[in-house]
Design an enzyme around this catalytic site. Sequence first.
Site, PDB file in Angstrom:
ATOM      1  N   CYS A   1      23.474  31.353 -29.016  1.00 49.29           N
ATOM      2  CA  CYS A   1      24.141  31.922 -27.846  1.00 49.29           C
ATOM      3  C   CYS A   1      25.641  31.899 -28.111  1.00 49.29           C
ATOM      4  CB  CYS A   1      23.802  31.097 -26.604  1.00 49.29           C
ATOM      5  SG  CYS A   1      24.757  31.554 -25.139  1.00 49.29           S
TER       6      CYS A   1
ATOM      7  N   CYS B   1      27.597  29.285 -25.579  1.00 52.99           N
ATOM      8  CA  CYS B   1      27.524  27.819 -25.656  1.00 52.99           C
ATOM      9  C   CYS B   1      27.077  27.276 -27.007  1.00 52.99           C
ATOM     10  CB  CYS B   1      26.606  27.283 -24.559  1.00 52.99           C
ATOM     11  SG  CYS B   1      24.843  27.650 -24.804  1.00 52.99           S
TER      12      CYS B   1
ATOM     13  N   CYS C   1      20.175  32.494 -21.765  1.00 50.79           N
ATOM     14  CA  CYS C   1      20.227  31.227 -22.485  1.00 50.79           C
ATOM     15  C   CYS C   1      19.807  30.132 -21.501  1.00 50.79           C
ATOM     16  CB  CYS C   1      21.642  30.971 -22.997  1.00 50.79           C
ATOM     17  SG  CYS C   1      21.862  29.341 -23.724  1.00 50.79           S
TER      18      CYS C   1
ATOM     19  N   CYS D   1      23.160  27.604 -20.869  1.00 51.80           N
ATOM     20  CA  CYS D   1      24.339  27.990 -20.084  1.00 51.80           C
ATOM     21  C   CYS D   1      24.075  29.113 -19.088  1.00 51.80           C
ATOM     22  CB  CYS D   1      25.487  28.376 -21.006  1.00 51.80           C
ATOM     23  SG  CYS D   1      25.264  29.957 -21.872  1.00 51.80           S
TER      24      CYS D   1
ATOM     25  N   CYS E   1      14.953  42.313 -26.649  1.00 54.07           N
ATOM     26  CA  CYS E   1      16.001  43.281 -26.973  1.00 54.07           C
ATOM     27  C   CYS E   1      17.324  42.636 -26.537  1.00 54.07           C
ATOM     28  CB  CYS E   1      15.708  44.564 -26.201  1.00 54.07           C
ATOM     29  SG  CYS E   1      16.672  45.960 -26.723  1.00 54.07           S
TER      30      CYS E   1
END
Length: 144
Positions: free
Chosen positions: A59, A62, A107, A110, A130
């Site tokens: 991510c 984070c 995510c 976060c 996607c």
Amino acid sequence: MDEHGVNGGTAAKTDAAKTDADWRAELSADQYRVLRQHGTERPGTSPLNNEKRTGVFDCAACGTPVYPSETKYDSRSGWPSFFAPIPGAVATTVDRSLGMVRTEVHCATCGGHLGHVFDDGPRPTGQRHCINGVALNFEPDDQV
């Protein structure tokens, strides 16, 4: 709770210590628009579409590892696509924007918006995650 059903509670744990100003300061304008405002990058614009090395996709907000390179494939959608996330790394919510119902992927650490998941992917899961390339950073195995 926002229009995407995200409030930092049930769908994904958000980083409660960070304010909107913190996110704006840490992320590029494009990353902020996608990760914090549920935006979408233009198809075909991410360099990660062509990433073929082994490693992990994190991510961009984070740093949580979210997708292993072994699950990446070319869906010809214009966005990096994966058939499975790292277990427990992502959460989903129902997205009713744009006059349709889709499954939005965030995510799990976060709450950053990553993209959407569809049921038209390859085996073994049949899923196509996607994902906006701007929402990811790639860490090759030789640097992990």
